[in-house]
Design an enzyme around this catalytic site. Structure first.
Site, PDB file in Angstrom:
ATOM      1  N   HIS A  29      30.150   9.695 -27.390  1.00  0.00           N
ATOM      2  CA  HIS A  29      28.805  10.001 -26.906  1.00  0.00           C
ATOM      3  C   HIS A  29      28.683   9.784 -25.391  1.00  0.00           C
ATOM      4  O   HIS A  29      29.253   8.858 -24.834  1.00  0.00           O
ATOM      5  CB  HIS A  29      27.761   9.149 -27.636  1.00  0.00           C
ATOM      6  N   ASP A  30      27.970  10.674 -24.750  1.00  0.00           N
ATOM      7  CA  ASP A  30      27.618  10.589 -23.326  1.00  0.00           C
ATOM      8  C   ASP A  30      28.818  10.724 -22.393  1.00  0.00           C
ATOM      9  O   ASP A  30      28.699  10.444 -21.193  1.00  0.00           O
ATOM     10  CB  ASP A  30      26.873   9.278 -23.018  1.00  0.00           C
TER      11      ASP A  30
ATOM     12  N   GLY B 283      32.237   5.451 -25.136  1.00  0.00           N
ATOM     13  CA  GLY B 283      31.081   6.178 -24.634  1.00  0.00           C
ATOM     14  C   GLY B 283      30.978   6.138 -23.122  1.00  0.00           C
ATOM     15  O   GLY B 283      31.516   5.255 -22.464  1.00  0.00           O
TER      16      GLY B 283
END
Length: 285
Positions: free
Chosen positions: A130-131, A148
């Site tokens: 994520h991200d 992340g």
């Protein structure tokens, strides 16, 4: 590109694929057997999902992205703080994603976006968390895993089974060696190796391939030696060396980029130079 609820007549969708009627499907899209495409997905012109691919969430695949079997894109992040927010995932044009790759959408606490640039190659079994934000022409080799919020700039390469700690930055044109644990930032054009990554020089092969001439290569070698001497330095001395290099070589774009990267705020700090390592007299010649 078709509006939501409609599909191009040129799209080829296998009878076993489950494509939500609200998904946006472009021209000449091919969706193979057993694929699943969610309601908030956009597939640009020429996208090819081979077989057993899942694309979900608010996810966009730009033109001519090619996705091989058993890939999942845009699934919920592996973050206990995630509460179902409508965060995003975006894959740039002409990127190739090989078998068993997982790419998760962003979180509200991060960028709310996981993004992979154009013309990248993500090889089998890699994980993009994520991200994470990857630039253009990035190559991620088999079994690479990312925490992340990792940032990887244009033209960087991460070799097989490397592991990137969350919030690590990998600079433009850098190369990360295989089976390498990266806990700190890697400078642009840097080369890191080791069980715990250590800087061993610059990515001379990549620089040559990108057309850097001998005079600039020599300047980069001298700049690197000033920034990373054989016997280490304190932070105060490093700051002075940064200033010296900027004064002498700051007019060269690649060196200026290295300096900007080193001076920028960092959550992880900079990868240290390998102990007893230095550039040989022939490197970069």
């Amino acid at each position: 590109m078709q509006i939501a609820g409609k599909r191009s007549d040129s799209a080829e969708i296998h009878a076993t694929a489950l494509v939500d009627e609200r998904a946006r499907i472009g021209e000449n899209v091919r969706i193979g057997p057993w694929c699943i495409v969610g309601p908030h997905v956009t597939l640009g012109d020429g996208v090819h999902l081979h077989a057993s691919v899942i694309v979900d969430g608010h996810t966009t695949l730009r033109e001519e992205v090619e996705v091989y079997p058993f890939v999942t894109i845009g699934m919920a992040p592996q973050d206990l703080k995630y509460a179902g927010e409508p965060t995003l995932c975006e894959i740039g044009a002409k990127t190739i994603i090989r078998e068993n790759v997982t790419i998760h959408r962003g979180t509200a606490q991060g960028h709310a976006l996981t993004k992979i640039g154009a013309s990248c190659l993500i090889m089998a079994n890699a994980h993009v968390a994520h991200d994470c934000v990857l630039g253009d022409r990035v190559i991620i080799v088999n079994n690479v895993v990312m925490g992340g919020h990792v940032e990887i700039a244009d033209d960087a390469k991460v070799m097989g089974s490397a592991a990137l700690h969350q919030f690590v930055r990998i600079g433009r044109g850098a190369v990360v060696g295989g089976v390498c644990g990266v806990e700190m930032d890697v400078i642009p054009y840097g080369s890191v190796l080791g069980n715990r990554a250590r800087l061993v020089g610059l990515n001379w092969i990549g620089l040559k391939r990108s057309g850097v001439g001998p005079e600039e290569m020599q300047a980069m070698r001298r700049a690197f030696r000033t920034l990373y001497p054989r016997h280490g330095s304190t932070d105060v001395v490093l700051e002075a060396r940064l200033a010296d290099v900027r004064r002498e070589y700051g007019h060269l774009q690649r060196i200026a980029e290295m300096l900007d990267f080193m001076e920028a705020p960092s959550r992880r700090g900079l990868t240290r130079v390998a102990r007893n390592e230095g550039l040989s007299e022939t490197e970069g010649a």
